[in-house]
Motif scaffolding. Structure first.
Motif, PDB file in Angstrom:
ATOM      1  N   ALA B 349       0.829  -1.210   0.000  1.00  0.00           N
ATOM      2  CA  ALA B 349       0.000   0.000   0.000  1.00  0.00           C
ATOM      3  C   ALA B 349       0.864   1.261   0.000  1.00  0.00           C
ATOM      4  O   ALA B 349       0.477   2.309  -0.543  1.00  0.00           O
ATOM      5  N   ALA B 351       3.438   1.935  -1.671  1.00  0.00           N
ATOM      6  CA  ALA B 351       3.784   2.341  -3.038  1.00  0.00           C
ATOM      7  C   ALA B 351       2.670   3.166  -3.670  1.00  0.00           C
ATOM      8  O   ALA B 351       2.925   4.066  -4.482  1.00  0.00           O
ATOM      9  N   THR B 352       1.434   2.860  -3.304  1.00  0.00           N
ATOM     10  CA  THR B 352       0.325   3.618  -3.910  1.00  0.00           C
ATOM     11  C   THR B 352       0.179   5.002  -3.287  1.00  0.00           C
ATOM     12  O   THR B 352      -0.305   5.917  -3.919  1.00  0.00           O
ATOM     13  N   LEU B 353       0.596   5.140  -2.025  1.00  0.00           N
ATOM     14  CA  LEU B 353       0.361   6.404  -1.318  1.00  0.00           C
ATOM     15  C   LEU B 353       1.516   7.395  -1.406  1.00  0.00           C
ATOM     16  O   LEU B 353       1.328   8.608  -1.302  1.00  0.00           O
ATOM     17  N   MET B 354       2.736   6.858  -1.626  1.00  0.00           N
ATOM     18  CA  MET B 354       3.906   7.750  -1.542  1.00  0.00           C
ATOM     19  C   MET B 354       3.904   8.922  -2.540  1.00  0.00           C
ATOM     20  O   MET B 354       4.362  10.011  -2.191  1.00  0.00           O
ATOM     21  N   PRO B 355       3.361   8.748  -3.779  1.00  0.00           N
ATOM     22  CA  PRO B 355       3.405   9.922  -4.670  1.00  0.00           C
ATOM     23  C   PRO B 355       2.552  11.087  -4.165  1.00  0.00           C
ATOM     24  O   PRO B 355       2.829  12.236  -4.475  1.00  0.00           O
ATOM     25  N   ILE B 356       1.528  10.785  -3.364  1.00  0.00           N
ATOM     26  CA  ILE B 356       0.683  11.872  -2.838  1.00  0.00           C
ATOM     27  C   ILE B 356       1.514  12.771  -1.935  1.00  0.00           C
ATOM     28  O   ILE B 356       1.500  14.004  -2.060  1.00  0.00           O
ATOM     29  N   ILE B 360       2.113  16.844  -3.213  1.00  0.00           N
ATOM     30  CA  ILE B 360       1.461  18.002  -2.594  1.00  0.00           C
ATOM     31  C   ILE B 360       2.476  18.951  -1.980  1.00  0.00           C
ATOM     32  O   ILE B 360       2.346  20.177  -2.078  1.00  0.00           O
ATOM     33  N   ASN B 363       3.831  21.062  -4.714  1.00  0.00           N
ATOM     34  CA  ASN B 363       2.909  22.138  -5.093  1.00  0.00           C
ATOM     35  C   ASN B 363       2.923  23.272  -4.083  1.00  0.00           C
ATOM     36  O   ASN B 363       2.960  24.448  -4.444  1.00  0.00           O
ATOM     37  N   SER B 364       2.877  22.903  -2.816  1.00  0.00           N
ATOM     38  CA  SER B 364       2.810  23.915  -1.780  1.00  0.00           C
ATOM     39  C   SER B 364       4.117  24.714  -1.705  1.00  0.00           C
ATOM     40  O   SER B 364       4.098  25.946  -1.610  1.00  0.00           O
ATOM     41  N   TRP B 404      -4.791  19.087   5.182  1.00  0.00           N
ATOM     42  CA  TRP B 404      -4.694  18.144   4.058  1.00  0.00           C
ATOM     43  C   TRP B 404      -4.058  16.833   4.497  1.00  0.00           C
ATOM     44  O   TRP B 404      -4.333  15.791   3.900  1.00  0.00           O
ATOM     45  N   VAL B 407      -6.931  14.864   5.750  1.00  0.00           N
ATOM     46  CA  VAL B 407      -7.703  14.346   4.607  1.00  0.00           C
ATOM     47  C   VAL B 407      -6.993  13.135   4.014  1.00  0.00           C
ATOM     48  O   VAL B 407      -7.600  12.075   3.785  1.00  0.00           O
ATOM     49  N   ALA B 408      -5.669  13.276   3.778  1.00  0.00           N
ATOM     50  CA  ALA B 408      -4.915  12.186   3.166  1.00  0.00           C
ATOM     51  C   ALA B 408      -4.860  10.975   4.106  1.00  0.00           C
ATOM     52  O   ALA B 408      -4.941   9.821   3.663  1.00  0.00           O
ATOM     53  N   PHE B 411      -8.081   9.198   3.900  1.00  0.00           N
ATOM     54  CA  PHE B 411      -8.104   8.496   2.610  1.00  0.00           C
ATOM     55  C   PHE B 411      -7.361   7.158   2.736  1.00  0.00           C
ATOM     56  O   PHE B 411      -7.855   6.103   2.334  1.00  0.00           O
ATOM     57  N   MET B 429       2.704  13.849   5.544  1.00  0.00           N
ATOM     58  CA  MET B 429       2.221  15.024   4.803  1.00  0.00           C
ATOM     59  C   MET B 429       2.624  16.305   5.531  1.00  0.00           C
ATOM     60  O   MET B 429       3.151  17.247   4.933  1.00  0.00           O
TER      61      MET B 429
END
Lengths: 484, 484
Positions: B349, B351-356, B360, B363-364, B404, B407-408, B411, B429
Motif C-alpha cells: 500500500a 507504493a500507492t500512497l507515496m506519490p501523494i 502536494i 505544489n505547496s 490536508w 484528509v490524506a 483516505f 504530509m
C-alpha cells in the motif's frame, strides 16, 4: 492628476525603504523603552514620549513628505501591518487617494479597512473619474453613494461608464483627459488654446481632432504642431490613419497594439464614431505588468496577489483551492497504482521506477503547453499551423522518448539486471512522453476553443493525465511482459 | 526611424494574417497546379505561371506594402518556414532593417540566414545606431565590419558604446535621439529651433537641457513649452528633479522607475554628469514583455524563445537540458525509494500512497517560492521581513499539513483500514509540507544572495527535495511504525 510633484525621483526606491525602516525602528525602540518603564515614573515617561517619540515620527513624516506617491505605495507594501499603519497615518491626508491608486489590491484592502467613510470620500476627491472607477470595487457602498452625489453630471456619467467595463476591456484602461481640437483652425489658434491650460494632461503626445458632434476625425501629434509653421491649418496635418480602440476591445489586444506601434496614447471611439476617452501607455504598462504577474501566480495556483504580510489564515485560503485540486488528482493517480498492487508485490522494483516515468512526461508536456499558450496569446496559431504543431510536438517527444527512454531503460537494467524490465521502462517512457505531448497540445487548444483562459488549469490537467497515464502505462506493460 | 509611415494601423493584426495566408494559399494552389501538369504542355505551363502565379504574388506584395513593419514581423512569425521566406522575398528591400528589428530572435535568425552580405549591410543602413546594436549579435562579423567602416565617427562611437552593454543594462535599452537645448534661451528660441526639424524623434515628451560641455542640467517637458508664454526663459521652467538613469543601471530597475513615475522618456547620464542618451517607454515596454516571457519559458525549462516552426532537432535541443536535469533528480528520488524496497515488499500500500506525499509538498513549496521570487524581484524583502516570512510560511504549511494531512490520512485509512498507516500518512504530509515551505523560502533567498537569478532553477531544486524528502519521510516513518 493635474498638480505637479516636486518630489525626489529615483530609480532606487529601496534606499527610501531602508531609511523609513530605520526611522520606524528608532520609533519602536523609544516606544518599548517607554513601555518598559511604565507607570512608576509617569512624568519621565511622558517626557520621553513627547520629545523623542514625536521627534522620530516628525522626522519620518518629513521624509514621507518628499516622496512620490508611488514610492510611498512601494514602502507601504514592503512593511508589516503595524508599521504600515504608522506610516499610513503620517501620510498627509491630501495624498491618500493618489497612494491608494498605486498600492496593490491586497495592501489597498488593509489600508481602506482603517479609514472612515469621510476619509475615504475625501480621498476620492483628489482623483479623476477613471481612477475612482479603479478604486470602486474596494470602497464601501456608502462611500460610492457620496461620491456619485458630489460629482457634476458629466463626470458622474464618466464614472458610471468607466465602472461598467470588465477589468480586461479597453474601457477599464481608459481615461478622460483628452485635449480635443477642431479641424478648421490654424496651428496658431491651437497654440493659443493650449496656452490657456495650466498644464496639459500627462501623456499628451497628440491632440484629438473632433467635429461639432464630438465625432473622431483624426489626431494631431504635438510633434507636428511644433515643427510646422503656425499659419498652417490643422486640416492639412491631421492624421486619419491611426490606431483607434473601442471600449469593448480586449485590453490585451490594445496592449499589443501599443507594443507594435510604439504608441504613447490612443483614442477610444464608440460605435457611433464618437470620441469617448483615451488610453495612455502608463495604463498599458501597468496592465502588462499585472498580467504577467497574474500568469506567474496562476501557474503556482495562487488565485490572487498576496500581501506578504497578510494573516496566515488569509494566505492559506488563497492557496487552498490549488492544493485541494492537486490532492484530488493525486488520489486518483494513487488508485491507478492501487489497481496494480499484485504486480508491484511480485516485482517491487516497479515501485522505485514508476515516479520517473510519470515525472519526466509531466515536465516535457509542460514545455509543450507553455509554447502553445504563448502562441495562443499572440494569436499566432491558425488551423493550418495547429496540425503542423501537433506533428512537430509528437516528433520532438518521440525523439525525447528514444533518447531519455533509453537512458532510463539502461538505468533500470543496471540496477535490476533484467532486460525485460529495461525494455518496459524504455517503452513506457516513450509512450508517456507522446501522451504528454498530445495532452500538452490539446488541453490548451481545447480550453481556448471553449472560451476559457488556457493559462489557468492547463497544468493541473496535464499533470493529472501524465501522472495517472504514466503509472498505468508502466505498470500495465510490466503486468503484461514481466508477470504472467 | 525619422520617416513617417502612412500605414494602416489596427488593433487586430490577426485579420491581416488571415488575408496573407489566403493569398499564399491561392499562390500555392497555382504552384501545385503548375507542377502537376509539368513537362508535356510546357507552353501552357509557362502561361499559367506568368499570369496567375505572378498575379497572386503581386497582390500579396501590394497587401504587404500597406502594412506596418511590426505587423509584417508578426505575420512572418506566424508562418511556416517556406511561406515565411516567400513573404520575406516580397517585402520591399528598403524595409528589411525595420522588420528585422521587430521579429523575435528565433525568427530573425531564420531570415538572416537567407540574406547576402550586401543585403544585410543595406538593411542596417535604414537603422539607427541603437537598433544596429540590437541586431549585432545575429549579424555575421563581415557585415559588422562593413557597417563600422561606413558610419561617421560620432555614430561609430555610439554603436561601439551601445554594443558594449550587457542585455539587462540601461545602456542596452538606450537610444541617441535626444533633442538638447541650452538653459539661457527663451521658449521662443526653442520653438524656432524645433521648427527646423522635419519631425521630432519618436517619444519626445521632453527636451534635455545641457551646458556647453554636454553636462545634463535638467529637462523641459514639451508640455511646459506649450502652455507658457514664449518670452519666458528655459531657465525659469527647467526641471532639475527628474529621474536620471546611468548606463550601467539594471534595466529592470529602470523599468520599475518608468512604471512608478509614469515616464515616457528619461535621460541617461554618465559618471561625469554628461548626457549620453535616453530611454523611451517603448523600449521599456518591450523589455517588460520579454522579461515576463522569459520568466514563463524558464519556468518550463525552455532556455529560449522557440520559433514555433523551427526544426524538430533545434526545438529538442532547447528542451533537453531541463529534461536531463529532471531525469537526474528523478533517478535520485528513485534510489531513495529503492532503499526502502523491503518495507514496500511487506506493505505494498505504501507504493500507492507515496506519490501523494511527494506531490502536494512540491505544489505547496512552489507557491512559497513564487511569492518569494516576486517579492525579491520588487526588492521588498529586507532582513527584518525575511524572518517574519519564514515564520509565516511555516505557519501556513503547518496549517495546510494539519488540514490536508488529515484528509490524506483518512483516505489512506478508508482504503486500507489501518489506523497506524493513516497516522503515518498524515504525519508524513505535515512534515513534508513543512520541508517544502523551508526549502521554497530558503532556496530563492540563497540563490539571490549568491548573485544568481532565483527564477531559474529554484523549482527543480525544490521538487528534487520535496520528492526525495517526501519518499524518505513517508517510507522512513512507515519502516519505524508499521514494520518492526
Amino acid at each position: 492628476m493635474t498638480e505637479n510633484h516636486e518630489h525626489h525621483y529615483t530609480e532606487d526606491v529601496q534606499h527610501h525603504l531602508k531609511q523609513v525602516e530605520a526611522l520606524l525602528h528608532r520609533h519602536e525602540l523609544v516606544a518599548t523603552l517607554v513601555h518598559k518603564q511604565e507607570m512608576p515614573r509617569e512624568e519621565r515617561h511622558e517626557l520621553v514620549e513627547t520629545i523623542l517619540h514625536k521627534r522620530h515620527l516628525a522626522e519620518l513624516s518629513d521624509k514621507l513628505e518628499t516622496l512620490h506617491p508611488a514610492d510611498i505605495a512601494y514602502i507601504l507594501e514592503a512593511l508589516p501591518i503595524e508599521q504600515r499603519l504608522i506610516v499610513w497615518d503620517l501620510v498627509k491626508a491630501n495624498r491618500d487617494g493618489e497612494i491608494l491608486i498605486e498600492v496593490s489590491d491586497a495592501v489597498r484592502e488593509s489600508l481602506i479597512a482603517t479609514m472612515s467613510r469621510e476619509e475615504l470620500f475625501e480621498a476620492t476627491e483628489q482623483l479623476d473619474t477613471d481612477e475612482i472607477a479603479d478604486l470602486a470595487p474596494d470602497l464601501p457602498q456608502a462611500v460610492m453613494r457620496d461620491v456619485f452625489k458630489s460629482l457634476p453630471v458629466e463626470e458622474r456619467e464618466q464614472l458610471r461608464a468607466a465602472m461598467s467595463y470588465p477589468e480586461d476591456c479597453v474601457g477599464a484602461l481608459m481615461d478622460f483627459d483628452m485635449v480635443t481640437i477642431r479641424e478648421d483652425v490654424t496651428l496658431e489658434v491651437v497654440s493659443r488654446y493650449l496656452r490657456r491650460f495650466d498644464e496639459l494632461p500627462d501623456h499628451t503626445d497628440q491632440l484629438f481632432v473632433v467635429d461639432r458632434e464630438d465625432r473622431f476625425k483624426g489626431v494631431l501629434p504635438l510633434n507636428l504642431l511644433l515643427v510646422n509653421e503656425p499659419e498652417l491649418d490643422v486640416a492639412t496635418l491631421v492624421k486619419h490613419e491611426t490606431v483607434t480602440l473601442h471600449p469593448d476591445d480586449q485590453a490585451e489586444q490594445a496592449a499589443q497594439a501599443f507594443e507594435r506601434y510604439d504608441l504613447v496614447s490612443a483614442p477610444v471611439v464608440d460605435e457611433d464614431g464618437k470620441l469617448v476617452g483615451r488610453v495612455t501607455v502608463n495604463a498599458v504598462v501597468d496592465f502588462i505588468r499585472e498580467e504577467s504577474e497574474t500568469d506567474l501566480l496562476n501557474q503556482a495556483g495562487l488565485r490572487e496577489e498576496e500581501d506578504i504580510f497578510a494573516s496566515v489564515w488569509k494566505s492559506a485560503q488563497n492557496r487552498w483551492m490549488w492544493l485541494a485540486l492537486n490532492l484530488c488528482t493525486a488520489f486518483f493517480a494513487s488508485r491507478v497504482i492501487g489497481s496494480f498492487e499484485d504486480t508491484i508485490e511480485k516485482f517491487v522494483a516497479l515501485a522505485t521506477l514508476m515516479p520517473i516515468v510519470a515525472g519526466i512526461a509531466g515536465n516535457s508536456g509542460n514545455q509543450t503547453t507553455t509554447i502553445i499558450i504563448r502562441s495562443l496569446a499572440l494569436g499566432q496559431i491558425t488551423q493550418a499551423s495547429a496540425r503542423h504543431l501537433l506533428i512537430k510536438e509528437l516528433a520532438i517527444s518521440g525523439l525525447n522518448g528514444l533518447v531519455w527512454g533509453s537512458v532510463a531503460g539502461l538505468f533500470a537494467y543496471a540496477l535490476y539486471h533484467s532486460i525485460p524490465l529495461g525494455l518496459v521502462m524504455a517503452s513506457a517512457m516513450l509512450l508517456n512522453l507522446l501522451l504528454g505531448a498530445i495532452v500538452g497540445l490539446v488541453v490548451p487548444l481545447a480550453m481556448q476553443r471553449f472560451g476559457r483562459d488556457p493559462a489557468i488549469g492547463s497544468s493541473v490537467l496535464l499533470t493529472a493525465i501524465t501522472d495517472s497515464g504514466g503509472f498505468f502505462i508502466f505498470l500495465g506493460l510490466a503486468t503484461i511482459f514481466l508477470i504472467h
